[in-house]
Design a protein around this motif. Sequence first.
Motif: not given
Length: 402
Positions: A295-322
Amino acid sequence: MIEWSRQGQIQQAQWRSESSAPAPRRVVTADDTLAADTAYRMACEGTGLLWQGDFQNARMLLQALMRRTDAKQAKSAKPGKPSKPSKPSKPSKAAAKAAEKLAAATPAEAFHLHRQAQSQRARVLASVLIPLEGDYSIGLRRAPDWRQACTEAWGPATGERTVATLRELLGVVGAHEWRKKGVEVPALGAPPRNRIHPHYGVFSPVRGEYVDLVATTALPGKVPALAFDIGVGSGVLSAVLVRRGVQRVVATDQDPRALACAQENLERLGVLPQVELRSADLFPPGRAPLVVCNPPWLPARPSSPIEHAVYDEDSRMLRGFLTGLAEHLEPAGEGWLILSDLAEHLGLRPRDQLLGWIAEAGLVVRGRHDVKPGHAKAADDADPLHAARAAEVTSLWRLAAA
């Protein structure tokens, strides 16, 4: 639509922005006679400069804006003797205040200040605008033919005139070149069948340590017949799993660009018959003996589509996976979570919080494999986040149902 006046007539074109940034409120035409200092002042005020002159001069102007923006930010970040600006008192006070704020900042505050500075820089550099004809051609002197790059990034031309920032166009062309050249991934074997060709808007596997972790960590039990790849991206981890002997991989992503990119790469590598690509948010139906997620490694809001690979707001993908992992694992199966601890060094997500989420999801840690990143920023002491990057470790967490 944006509007501007040319030779007394109102012109219109569709505004295009990958990051969904709003169009400039004020747009004026600009050409080779515009001085860089004047352009910089207007850009700082939020004025869009619709270029009507020589295209190569527009590139030079963008470089001049970049130098001025970087110099201003460097002076704000470091106290010391200011250069001789036209109004020394105000810049000097602003620089001193910014330097004090940065010096007293916690790692998390330094991260947010860094992102704020990046955002301000991006706004200034987005002031140089280029008009595109309905077929993506650029009707300016000495303009390159970037129609193929634009088509790859944005889809077929619609015949409608558009306006985009020069900076975004350069990003489109850079992505086009990466797509042609590809990125060598040693974990995929020997050349030439070891290259990943990232598409525009899809994260490139330039940091190879996370790929190497998936390529070298011992598989659970015998080689699994099935694996899930959650968030397939460029397709690199699915390809590694197949090359390791996994008979079938079900790979998911909710980004159409990523799915198209993965399909092309997996086909080029000759492993597409063993990979089923699905449009899904996180898990496909069913269970597997191995489930992999980077998942993206940093819990922050992405500002463009490419940043979705780096920023995971509120750790949504990480928590969803777990949260969903246990119900998608076969008995004795493993979930491989590939995650950097950069967020911990930046004070954005403590290790105890991650461990708490793992326990709450009914999971246990069977093991963890760590590697130090080798990217250039880890050794760049001029980077505002150098201390955190130098301490960073990327880990593959072997998780199982409790």
